[in-house]
Enzyme design. Structure first.
Site, PDB file in Angstrom:
ATOM      1  N   TYR A 209       4.177  -2.708   1.762  1.00 21.32           N
ATOM      2  CA  TYR A 209       2.812  -2.460   1.295  1.00 21.32           C
ATOM      3  C   TYR A 209       2.564  -1.031   0.815  1.00 21.32           C
ATOM      4  CZ  TYR A 209      -2.072  -3.831   0.850  1.00 21.32           C
ATOM      5  OH  TYR A 209      -3.306  -4.178   0.341  1.00 21.32           O
ATOM      6  N   HIS A 238      -4.128  15.437  -2.454  1.00 19.24           N
ATOM      7  CA  HIS A 238      -4.700  14.080  -2.445  1.00 19.24           C
ATOM      8  C   HIS A 238      -6.078  14.147  -3.119  1.00 19.24           C
ATOM      9  CE1 HIS A 238      -5.895  10.373   0.240  1.00 19.24           C
ATOM     10  NE2 HIS A 238      -5.485  10.001  -0.942  1.00 19.24           N
ATOM     11  N   SER A 260      -8.514   8.732   2.413  1.00 18.81           N
ATOM     12  CA  SER A 260      -8.305   7.371   1.920  1.00 18.81           C
ATOM     13  C   SER A 260      -9.574   6.530   2.082  1.00 18.81           C
ATOM     14  CB  SER A 260      -7.164   6.724   2.706  1.00 18.81           C
ATOM     15  OG  SER A 260      -6.014   7.538   2.593  1.00 18.81           O
TER      16      SER A 260
END
Ligand code: GTP
Ligand code: SPV
Ligand code: MN
Length: 596
Positions: A209, A238, A260
């Protein structure tokens, strides 16, 4: 194919260990891609969606145990434990390789080993870096083809040059005649997502994944690249990258570091609710920033696609993403409609009376279960985005005027505040906190954790050294050339647990103030935590928001911030002597300003 001896040797050495039935060198062509997709459909590993609704689109369902990154199985195996730091899992590299070699031994039996040469950044650009991923997952191949530039052209440019070796196996060998499952993978305690920073090597085992398996993304472009960036004086972050244009046609570039599932994809392509303004996307997840000859920081997006969160994506929240994913897109763990289309929670319309859920079971609206997994994702070519900026593949990158940082904080952190200067901005980055989301497998979803610059799970070395590296950036140029740093929080909640800020397209109102501040305009007041907009400095024309909610969004509660200071001091302890002296000064100065 290639005459790169190092590459040929490595492929044959890895094949000797993994014992695949076949080795296949990917050329990256359209024909090859279709062949793989068709094979996966024939074997029942993928479902082709209705071409009248979603042309060129496929649905995959993962094993229910393999739905996101696995941070507790992710390792930074530097030679010294000290170099991995307190926030990374560390195992001695020799010990880890021994352990993993046992798992890799014969792990590709019954399968093909695909060789994927890929470029992070436009092929041939001086800013780009080349990797080669070996994998036994055809799902990884078709995803890598979207997320990175891959295939023959990359080998041509590589020549006899250097590449980052990335070994990946799902960890599920097939015995003769054994029936394959639709998403083979290894049990959690056998998964290893390992990085060898000194060797610039990645070994991933057991998961198929996202960031665990598409090794160009988090493993290479962040964990390994952050080490390269430290050594070479640049930043691998990021971050999304966007271009913003004001009604007069002036353009600026902004990056944003949010953890995230905290809004990077959404912000990078939003449609402003304020007239005359325009946002265009350059990247939605990763930025490599280097100094240009003029002393400014320039950002490139090393990726070629978006691996975005599906749930919550709708024509209302993110119309540009909805258009992007209308064709040539891979969907993973979303629900399937009876007419061969996709559905997820927050898609903007009610579910039909029958669906097949992300696990392949029949589903009806009153089942009370989620039809799609909260970390269900789409993999889609960036070039398909209707608002992709024309310069998104410019090898020079784009000059950055502002860096946003932020996360999910239901209270304490206001809608926006601006740093006093670079060092204070780095301090703000170091104290960033956010609620843990479904983007990684965790028992602590929803709990706030400190996540400096959204890099906690992605920094390939000691977080204290990383923060010092950010501080040192200031010495490399004149301070007026550096981007300004702003802390945003779209996720404040009221006492009834409702969002105080509408978010999405209305975030343009906050970006407008950022734009003004980087032009020496925009009204601000000095507060203990930084500069904040005056109440009328945020454009609220056409926005239905109460005066009291706006006040709540644009003010701070000193008592809450004093508690925050205590919690930051506690958090800083983990860095020991690696806590940069400057940050120690900053926390003392913040406390003092709060008491003044
Ligand atoms: P990764 O791909 O995991 O790095 O995530 P990301 O940072 O790109 O996050 P993304 O834009 O995919 O958003 C994640 C979730 O946050 C989605 O469910 C969005 O609907 C939601 N979201 C994004 N922007 C906002 C916002 O401004 N306000 C609110 N309330 N939710 C938002
Ligand atoms: C993230 O978790 O920040 C992502 C998704 O962008 S993954 O590629 O799985 O890391
Ligand atoms: Mn991400």
């Amino acid at each position: 194919m290639t005459t790169n001896q190092k590459l040929l040797n490595w492929v044959s050495e890895m094949a000797d260990m993994c014992e695949p039935d076949k080795i296949y060198w990917c050329n990256g062509s359209e024909e090859e891609n279709h062949r793989f997709l068709n094979e996966m459909v024939e074997k029942g590993l993928a479902i082709e969606l209705n071409p009248e609704k979603k042309p060129g689109c496929y649905l995959f369902r993962s094993d229910p145990s393999d739905v996101a990154r696995v941070e507790n199985r992710t390792f930074v195996a530097s030679k010294n434990e000290e170099d991995a730091g307190p926030t990374n899992n560390w195992i001695d590299p020799i010990e880890l390789k021994d352990k993993m070699k046992k798992l890799y031994k014969g792990c590709m039996k019954g399968r093909t080993m695909y060789v994927i040469p890929f470029s992070m950044g436009p092929i041939g650009s001086p800013a780009s870096k080349i990797g080669v991923e070996l994998t036994d997952s055809p799902y990884v191949v078709v995803n890598m083809r979207i997320m990175a530039r891959m295939g023959k052209e990359v080998l041509d440019v590589l020549g006899d040059g250097e590449f980052v070796p990335c070994l990946h196996s799902i960890g599920a060998p097939l015995a003769d005649g054994e029936k394959d499952s639709t998403w083979p993978c290894a049990p959690i305690e056998e998964k290893y997502i390992s990085h060898f920073p000194e060797e610039r090597t990645i070994w991933s085992y057991g998961s198929g994944y996202g960031g665990n398996a598409l090794l160009g993304k988090k493993c290479f472009a962040l964990r390994i690249a952050s080490v390269q960036a430290r050594d070479e004086g640049w930043l691998a972050e990021h971050m999304l990258i966007l271009r913003i244009t004001d009604p007069k046609g002036n353009k600026k570039y902004i990056t944003g570091a949010f953890p995230s599932a905290c809004g990077k994809t959404n912000l990078s392509m939003l449609i402003p609710t304020i007239p005359g303004w325009k946002i265009e996307a350059i990247g939605d997840d990763i930025a490599w920033m280097k100094f240009g000859e003029d002393g400014r920081l320039y950002a490139i997006n090393p990726e070629a696609g978006f691996f975005g969160v599906a749930p919550g994506t709708s024509l209302k929240s993110n119309p540009n993403a909805m258009t992007t994913i209308g064709k040539n897109t891979i969907y993973t763990n979303v629900a399937l409609t009876d007419d061969g289309d996709v559905w997820w929670e927050g898609i903007g319309y009610d579910a039909p009376n029958h669906l097949v859920d992300w696990q392949g079971n029949d589903w009806t609206p009153n089942d009370g279960r989620l039809a799609s997994h909260p970390n269900a994702r789409f993999t889609t070519p960036a070039a398909q985005c209707p608002v992709i900026a024309p310069e998104w593949e410019d090898p020079k990158g784009v000059p950055i005027s502002a860096i946003l940082i932020g996360g999910r904080r239901p209270h304490t952190v206001p809608l926006i505040h601006e740093s006093f200067d670079w060092a204070h901005g780095v301090f703000m980055g170091s104290i960033m906190g956010s609620e843990i989301t479904a983007a990684s497998i965790s028992n602590d979803i929803g709990k706030v954790r400190r996540d400096p610059f959204a890099m906690l799970p992605f920094c390939g070395y000691h977080m204290g050294d990383y923060l010092q590296h950010w501080l040192d950036i200031e010495k490399k140029t004149n301070s007026d050339k550096l981007p300004k740093i702003f802390y945003v929080n779209w996720f404040l909640k009221d006492e009834n647990n409702k969002w105080l800020w509408p978010g999405y397209g209305d975030n343009s109102r906050v970006l407008k103030w950022v734009f003004e501040r980087t032009s020496g305009e925009g009204d601000a007041v000095k507060t203990p935590i930084g500069y904040m907009p005056t109440l009328d400095a945020i454009d609220t024309d056409g926005l239905n928001i109460s005066e009291s909610d706006l006040k709540h969004l644009l003010s701070i509660d000193k008592d809450k911030w004093l508690k925050e200071v205590e919690s930051i001091k506690e958090d800083y302890k983990k860095y020991g002597d690696k806590l940069p002296k400057e940050l120690e000064k900053q926390i003392i100065a913040l406390e003092k300003r709060l008491h003044d």
